[in-house]
Structure formats: structure tokens, C-alpha cells
Design a protein around this motif. Structure first.
Motif, PDB file in Angstrom:
ATOM      1  N   TYR A 110       0.833  -1.207   0.000  1.00 58.14           N
ATOM      2  CA  TYR A 110       0.000   0.000   0.000  1.00 58.14           C
ATOM      3  C   TYR A 110       0.866   1.256   0.000  1.00 58.14           C
ATOM      4  O   TYR A 110       0.602   2.203  -0.733  1.00 58.14           O
ATOM      5  CB  TYR A 110      -0.907  -0.024   1.236  1.00 58.14           C
ATOM      6  CG  TYR A 110      -1.825   1.167   1.394  1.00 58.14           C
ATOM      7  CD1 TYR A 110      -3.156   1.087   1.008  1.00 58.14           C
ATOM      8  CD2 TYR A 110      -1.385   2.347   1.973  1.00 58.14           C
ATOM      9  CE1 TYR A 110      -4.021   2.169   1.179  1.00 58.14           C
ATOM     10  CE2 TYR A 110      -2.234   3.433   2.131  1.00 58.14           C
ATOM     11  CZ  TYR A 110      -3.548   3.338   1.738  1.00 58.14           C
ATOM     12  OH  TYR A 110      -4.394   4.414   1.908  1.00 58.14           O
ATOM     13  N   GLY A 111       1.895   1.255   0.816  1.00 54.10           N
ATOM     14  CA  GLY A 111       2.690   2.464   1.006  1.00 54.10           C
ATOM     15  C   GLY A 111       3.707   2.761  -0.072  1.00 54.10           C
ATOM     16  O   GLY A 111       3.886   3.921  -0.447  1.00 54.10           O
ATOM     17  N   LEU A 112       4.387   1.725  -0.567  1.00 53.08           N
ATOM     18  CA  LEU A 112       5.480   1.953  -1.510  1.00 53.08           C
ATOM     19  C   LEU A 112       5.318   1.206  -2.827  1.00 53.08           C
ATOM     20  O   LEU A 112       6.173   1.328  -3.706  1.00 53.08           O
ATOM     21  CB  LEU A 112       6.818   1.561  -0.880  1.00 53.08           C
ATOM     22  CG  LEU A 112       7.240   2.342   0.360  1.00 53.08           C
ATOM     23  CD1 LEU A 112       8.575   1.837   0.875  1.00 53.08           C
ATOM     24  CD2 LEU A 112       7.286   3.836   0.091  1.00 53.08           C
ATOM     25  N   GLY A 113       4.256   0.415  -2.958  1.00 59.89           N
ATOM     26  CA  GLY A 113       4.098  -0.377  -4.176  1.00 59.89           C
ATOM     27  C   GLY A 113       5.096  -1.509  -4.250  1.00 59.89           C
ATOM     28  O   GLY A 113       5.445  -1.968  -5.328  1.00 59.89           O
ATOM     29  N   ILE A 114       5.556  -1.979  -3.094  1.00 60.56           N
ATOM     30  CA  ILE A 114       6.475  -3.113  -3.022  1.00 60.56           C
ATOM     31  C   ILE A 114       5.670  -4.306  -2.514  1.00 60.56           C
ATOM     32  O   ILE A 114       5.338  -4.386  -1.328  1.00 60.56           O
ATOM     33  CB  ILE A 114       7.669  -2.822  -2.088  1.00 60.56           C
ATOM     34  CG1 ILE A 114       8.452  -1.628  -2.587  1.00 60.56           C
ATOM     35  CG2 ILE A 114       8.557  -4.057  -1.957  1.00 60.56           C
ATOM     36  CD1 ILE A 114       9.531  -1.137  -1.630  1.00 60.56           C
ATOM     37  N   PRO A 127      14.492 -16.753  -1.632  1.00 61.72           N
ATOM     38  CA  PRO A 127      14.293 -15.938  -2.837  1.00 61.72           C
ATOM     39  C   PRO A 127      13.074 -15.017  -2.772  1.00 61.72           C
ATOM     40  O   PRO A 127      13.004 -14.054  -3.516  1.00 61.72           O
ATOM     41  CB  PRO A 127      14.141 -16.979  -3.953  1.00 61.72           C
ATOM     42  CG  PRO A 127      13.715 -18.233  -3.263  1.00 61.72           C
ATOM     43  CD  PRO A 127      14.336 -18.182  -1.898  1.00 61.72           C
ATOM     44  N   ASP A 128      12.123 -15.299  -1.864  1.00 64.29           N
ATOM     45  CA  ASP A 128      10.932 -14.456  -1.762  1.00 64.29           C
ATOM     46  C   ASP A 128      11.058 -13.362  -0.713  1.00 64.29           C
ATOM     47  O   ASP A 128      10.111 -12.619  -0.473  1.00 64.29           O
ATOM     48  CB  ASP A 128       9.705 -15.322  -1.440  1.00 64.29           C
ATOM     49  CG  ASP A 128       9.323 -16.244  -2.573  1.00 64.29           C
ATOM     50  OD1 ASP A 128       9.536 -15.864  -3.743  1.00 64.29           O
ATOM     51  OD2 ASP A 128       8.823 -17.347  -2.302  1.00 64.29           O
ATOM     52  N   SER A 129      12.220 -13.261  -0.054  1.00 61.61           N
ATOM     53  CA  SER A 129      12.361 -12.228   0.976  1.00 61.61           C
ATOM     54  C   SER A 129      12.421 -10.851   0.318  1.00 61.61           C
ATOM     55  O   SER A 129      12.974 -10.699  -0.765  1.00 61.61           O
ATOM     56  CB  SER A 129      13.588 -12.485   1.851  1.00 61.61           C
ATOM     57  OG  SER A 129      14.762 -12.420   1.095  1.00 61.61           O
ATOM     58  N   PRO A 130      11.845  -9.840   0.975  1.00 63.40           N
ATOM     59  CA  PRO A 130      11.740  -8.520   0.353  1.00 63.40           C
ATOM     60  C   PRO A 130      12.986  -7.658   0.424  1.00 63.40           C
ATOM     61  O   PRO A 130      13.033  -6.595  -0.174  1.00 63.40           O
ATOM     62  CB  PRO A 130      10.606  -7.869   1.135  1.00 63.40           C
ATOM     63  CG  PRO A 130      10.671  -8.502   2.478  1.00 63.40           C
ATOM     64  CD  PRO A 130      11.120  -9.920   2.228  1.00 63.40           C
ATOM     65  N   GLY A 131      13.977  -8.069   1.166  1.00 60.59           N
ATOM     66  CA  GLY A 131      15.134  -7.192   1.327  1.00 60.59           C
ATOM     67  C   GLY A 131      16.399  -7.981   1.540  1.00 60.59           C
ATOM     68  O   GLY A 131      16.606  -9.020   0.926  1.00 60.59           O
ATOM     69  N   ARG A 132      17.211  -7.496   2.447  1.00 54.61           N
ATOM     70  CA  ARG A 132      18.484  -8.150   2.730  1.00 54.61           C
ATOM     71  C   ARG A 132      18.668  -8.234   4.242  1.00 54.61           C
ATOM     72  O   ARG A 132      18.101  -7.448   5.002  1.00 54.61           O
ATOM     73  CB  ARG A 132      19.638  -7.368   2.116  1.00 54.61           C
ATOM     74  CG  ARG A 132      19.814  -5.986   2.738  1.00 54.61           C
ATOM     75  CD  ARG A 132      21.047  -5.265   2.201  1.00 54.61           C
ATOM     76  NE  ARG A 132      21.149  -3.945   2.793  1.00 54.61           N
ATOM     77  CZ  ARG A 132      21.674  -3.691   4.000  1.00 54.61           C
ATOM     78  NH1 ARG A 132      22.140  -4.668   4.741  1.00 54.61           N
ATOM     79  NH2 ARG A 132      21.738  -2.452   4.460  1.00 54.61           N
TER      80      ARG A 132
END
Length: 185
Positions: A110-114, A127-132
Motif C-alpha cells: 500500500y505504502g510503496l508499491g512493493i 528468494p521471496d524475501s523482500p530485502g536483505r
């Protein structure tokens, strides 16, 4: 002077200026007539649509604006009940709500389109994690997702959004709330 120092202060109104517009958009592509087909939806309701990224105001530090935006979105849902649902609008007989990982997934979408997976284990690693993963000694920053292990440290069981050294926000223990970053966390 650095680019960050040259950036202008973030206007708090810029963080929420498009909320009314975003609230008018559909939360899912599934027709509402099919929302309550629990066999088809495994009782978690329809999956979220991918929201577009917001327009970041010119002249601000984009990373800092995005971090503040995540907190503004998360705070928008304070009081929303804890339920195993994919989207806030789904309102079956037990009522609306989001669980911890659907909450974090929803906030970033909702906030960032991520848009990322709403399964806490898939969010935390792989592989499905959103970051690091942060490096040893790297400090937490506003908006970071922190994955909490079970007490026996056997597996990830919860996810929260970091606000500051004393505060997190999550969906747990009844509803979305800002909570002290201590104890179980």
C-alpha cells in the motif's frame, strides 16, 4: 554538503496525501462475489493486488521519505484486529484484520508499491524475501522488518516493523499496535 543534508525537510502531509485515493482503489483483483468462498481461498480471503509506487516529493531525501511513509501507513492501521487475512477489507463472520506477515506485506504494498510474499517464513529468508539481512553491527532503521524467533530459537514466528530503539509496530496480541521493543521482541 551531502545530498542528504541538502534535501528539504519532509512535510508530514506528503506522507499521507494520497491515502484517500489509495483507499478508493480495489484491494484485490478477485470479484467481491468470490471473496467468501473459503474452500477456494483457504479461509484467508482474497490476495492483495499490487499497488503502484507513490510519487516521492521533489527535494526530499527519498530513502528517508520512504521510511517515514512506511511508518505513516503502519500507523493508519492501529486497532485493526489480528486475523489470518490477506487484505484489510475482507470481512468474514469473524471480522476484518491482518496477521503479522500479512500486515507487513500490506503496509509495504500500500505504502510503496512493493508487493512481497505474506508468509512470514518466505519473507524472512530465501528468494521471496523482500530485502536483505543486515550486516553484524548494522543499526536498525525506521521501517525495517525484524523477524522474531520462537523462544526456543527453532524458527521464525513473527515479524514487526521497527520504529526506533524503544518502539515497534505489529499485528499481534489482538490488534495492530505500537509496542515497546523489549521482552518477547
Amino acid at each position: 554538503s551531502s545530498p542528504a543534508a541538502a534535501a528539504s525537510a519532509i512535510d508530514p502531509a506528503s506522507l499521507t496525501a494520497d491515502f484517500a485515493e489509495r483507499d478508493s482503489w480495489p484491494e484485490t483483483t478477485l470479484p467481491q462475489s468470490e471473496w467468501y468462498s473459503t474452500k477456494k481461498l483457504d479461509g484467508w480471503g482474497p490476495h492483495a493486488v499490487a499497488f503502484p509506487p507513490p510519487a516521492i516529493p521533489p527535494g526530499v531525501n527519498a530513502v528517508e521519505w520512504q521510511r517515514e511513509r512506511i511508518l505513516a501507513v503502519a500507523k493508519k492501521y492501529i486497532g485493526l484486529p489480528y486475523k489470518h487475512h490477506h487484505i484489510p477489507a475482507w470481512n468474514p463472520p469473524e471480522g476484518p484484520g491482518l496477521d503479522c506477515s500479512n500486515f507487513t506485506s500490506w503496509v509495504y504494498n500500500y505504502g510503496l508499491g512493493i508487493k512481497f510474499n505474506s508468509d512470514v517464513h518466505k519473507q524472512a529468508s530465501g528468494p521471496d524475501s523482500p530485502g536483505r539481512k543486515l550486516n553484524d553491527g548494522e543499526p536498525f532503521a525506521k521501517g525495517d522488518l525484524l523477524y522474531i524467533l520462537k523462544n526456543d530459537r527453532s524458527e521464525i514466528s513473527h515479524v514487526v516493523i521497527y520504529i526506533d530503539e524503544n518502539t515497534i509496530i505489529d499485528s499481534h496480541d489482538g490488534s495492530v499496535q505500537m509496542r515497546d521493543f523489549k521482552g518477547w521482541y
